[in-house]
Design an enzyme around this catalytic site. Structure first.
Site, PDB file in Angstrom:
ATOM      1  CE1 TYR A  29      -3.182  -2.989   0.259  1.00 34.64           C
ATOM      2  CE2 TYR A  29      -3.690  -2.381   2.563  1.00 34.64           C
ATOM      3  CZ  TYR A  29      -3.699  -3.105   1.601  1.00 34.64           C
ATOM      4  OH  TYR A  29      -4.847  -4.148   1.421  1.00 34.64           O
TER       5      TYR A  29
ATOM      6  CG  PHE B 274     -13.392  -4.852  -2.114  1.00 31.08           C
ATOM      7  CD1 PHE B 274     -13.219  -3.328  -1.663  1.00 31.08           C
ATOM      8  CD2 PHE B 274     -12.409  -5.227  -2.942  1.00 31.08           C
ATOM      9  CE1 PHE B 274     -12.107  -2.722  -2.338  1.00 31.08           C
ATOM     10  CE2 PHE B 274     -11.374  -4.809  -3.340  1.00 31.08           C
ATOM     11  CZ  PHE B 274     -11.251  -3.261  -3.057  1.00 31.08           C
ATOM     12  N   PRO B 275     -16.085  -5.645   2.143  1.00 31.35           N
ATOM     13  CG  PRO B 275     -15.948  -5.027   4.449  1.00 31.35           C
ATOM     14  CD  PRO B 275     -15.136  -5.139   3.009  1.00 31.35           C
TER      15      PRO B 275
ATOM     16  N   GLY C 208     -23.741  -4.963  -5.028  1.00 36.97           N
ATOM     17  CA  GLY C 208     -24.045  -5.055  -6.131  1.00 36.97           C
ATOM     18  C   GLY C 208     -25.188  -4.351  -6.511  1.00 36.97           C
ATOM     19  N   GLY C 209     -26.080  -4.934  -7.513  1.00 34.99           N
ATOM     20  CA  GLY C 209     -27.296  -4.031  -7.792  1.00 34.99           C
ATOM     21  C   GLY C 209     -28.419  -4.065  -6.898  1.00 34.99           C
TER      22      GLY C 209
END
Length: 300
Positions: free
Chosen positions: A76, A221-222, A226-227
């Site tokens: 990072y 990325f918890p 989504g849609g």
């Protein structure tokens, strides 16, 4: 699918069997985002934060609010992420557990290349120790397995660091059950960090496998939904029912999924940080848990 029956100690997990951490950690990757940089999986994570003082304040706010598990990596911002964590939180008290990762080189802002030569891994661990200003790393992940180096040699390098007292616990990232089994033949694995959330559940087998072995499963990325993240979607619907935000509800689903699941959401906003930690107080019924789970079923 197993799930977590709520209990008085449901917010705490014993990492590696001996290191208590709260079950929502703080992922520091976002602190390396520059103005205008892409977010999510396309983020470059290449430069130190433009407003360093604000980033330090945010990390201290996380600790003051009860956050205990802080996740970074030597990749990072080319080590600047580790330096920032040390600036904010060193000397680390008993209430702070630091996790970092080694095993990826960054030849350019868009490249993440696994490199698992044992000598390189040991050198990177030494550099991480210096940047973090510590004599022992609480949790050291192999950031990615290098397909050109035997797993036993890569994990063996981390085991050697354990034997030297420089690493407390070893973790793996983005691995399969078979790779985890192979690594465990070399040294105990305390945590697995894979991509996993309501809408992306490719690693269900790893969640189940780690549950049976007392290994922490750490989703990165918890919060991705989504849609189904719209105001009329199932996440927002359950959020209204439980009096929480959609992000808290997505995190609560992960916490309910199994007691060894430890999400590490990242943010550069103090308000979102406190919101994420507040998910520890959100309780779902079994019916709500199942309804949310159907989000991932529909996406697969």
């Amino acid at each position: 699918m197993t799930n977590n029956a709520n209990s008085p100690d449901a917010t705490i997990f014993q990492l590696g069997g001996d290191l208590p951490v709260r079950r929502i950690g703080y992922g520091t990757m976002r602190l390396a985002d520059g103005p205008g940089d892409p977010a999510g999986p396309e983020a470059r994570i290449w430069t130190a934060p433009a407003d360093r003082a604000a980033a330090v304040r945010l990390l201290r706010t996380a600790a003051e609010a009860g956050g205990t598990l802080f996740d970074t990596a030597d990749a990072y911002a080319l080590g600047a992420g580790e330096e920032l964590l040390a600036e904010a939180l060193h000397p680390y008290g008993d209430g702070v557990a630091v996790a970092t990762k080694i095993g990826v080189v960054r030849p350019s802002p868009t490249e993440w290349v696994p490199l698992g030569h044992p000598a390189y891994l040991r050198q990177q661990a030494e550099l991480s120790l210096r940047r973090l200003r510590t004599e022992r790393i609480d949790l050291l992940y192999l950031h990615r397995l290098d397909e050109n180096v035997p797993v036993a040699e890569q994990v063996g390098a981390l085991r050697q660091l354990q034997e030297e007292g420089k690493v407390r616990h070893v973790g793996l990232s983005e691995v399969t059950v078979a790779q985890l089994d192979e690594a465990e033949s070399v040294t105990p694995i305390a945590a697995v960090q894979n991509l996993y959330n309501l809408a992306t559940r490719d690693h269900e087998a790893v969640v189940e496998h780690t549950a049976g072995r007392g290994i922490a499963f750490v989703p990165f990325f918890p919060i991705a939904m989504g849609g189904h993240a719209g105001p009329d979607g199932p996440v927002a619907e359950v959020a209204r029912e439980v009096g929480a935000t959609p992000s808290q509800t997505a995190l609560a689903w992960l916490l309910h999924r199994a007691p060894h699941v430890l999400p590490i959401p990242g943010t550069n906003s103090a308000a979102h940080l406190l919101e994420n930690l507040g998910a520890l107080d959100v309780r779902l019924t079994e019916e709500q848990f199942a309804r949310l789970g159907a989000v991932g079923d529909a996406a697969s």
